[in-house]
Design a protein around this motif. Sequence first.
Motif, PDB file in Angstrom:
ATOM      1  N   ARG A 165      -7.910  -0.635  -4.952  1.00 20.23           N
ATOM      2  CA  ARG A 165      -6.821  -1.104  -5.824  1.00 20.23           C
ATOM      3  C   ARG A 165      -7.387  -1.699  -7.106  1.00 20.23           C
ATOM      4  N   PRO A 220      -4.011   4.116  -6.309  1.00 20.53           N
ATOM      5  CA  PRO A 220      -2.742   3.690  -5.690  1.00 20.53           C
ATOM      6  C   PRO A 220      -2.797   3.782  -4.165  1.00 20.53           C
ATOM      7  N   CYS A 230      -0.263   0.341   1.280  1.00 18.64           N
ATOM      8  CA  CYS A 230      -0.505  -0.851   2.099  1.00 18.64           C
ATOM      9  C   CYS A 230      -0.232  -0.569   3.585  1.00 18.64           C
TER      10      CYS A 230
END
Length: 154
Positions: A94, A99, A102
């Motif tokens: 990150r 990208p 999570c």
Amino acid sequence: MSEMEFDSKNSSILIKRVDQDDVRRSIKYHPSVWGDYFLAYVSTEISATEEEELPRQKEMVRKVLAQTPDHSYKKYSTKDDDLRTVALSFRLLRQQGYPVSCDVFDKFIDSERNFKASLIKNIEGMLELFEAAQFRIAGEEVLEKALEFSSSNL
């Protein structure tokens, strides 16, 4: 130069007017001789030995790249159950602008959508989780919980 004094309750302040002669003048510096010295020795010519060495090195790099496995973050993150490693990898990617989802932290969440209590003993993992949570984006509930969980238990 004229001076004016103002007295306040506990201290006096002296204000001076600045004349045009008091303003610092800019100086034009002579360019550095080092730039000209080093730039004069830059050469784009390749010697005969370097010309012979170049194809051999290209082939060696091609072989190394062919032997390297596909670098897929998902592939490595699903194998690893170490909070420290997953959080560190997430943060570094990150931080470099990738990208990363999570969802890699889902394996550390229990059925009630909270981080597992057993993680509290893993100090290094908790610290990395805290640092990874700093790279959260608005709406990432998992990282919001990660920040709350790690900061309250560190």
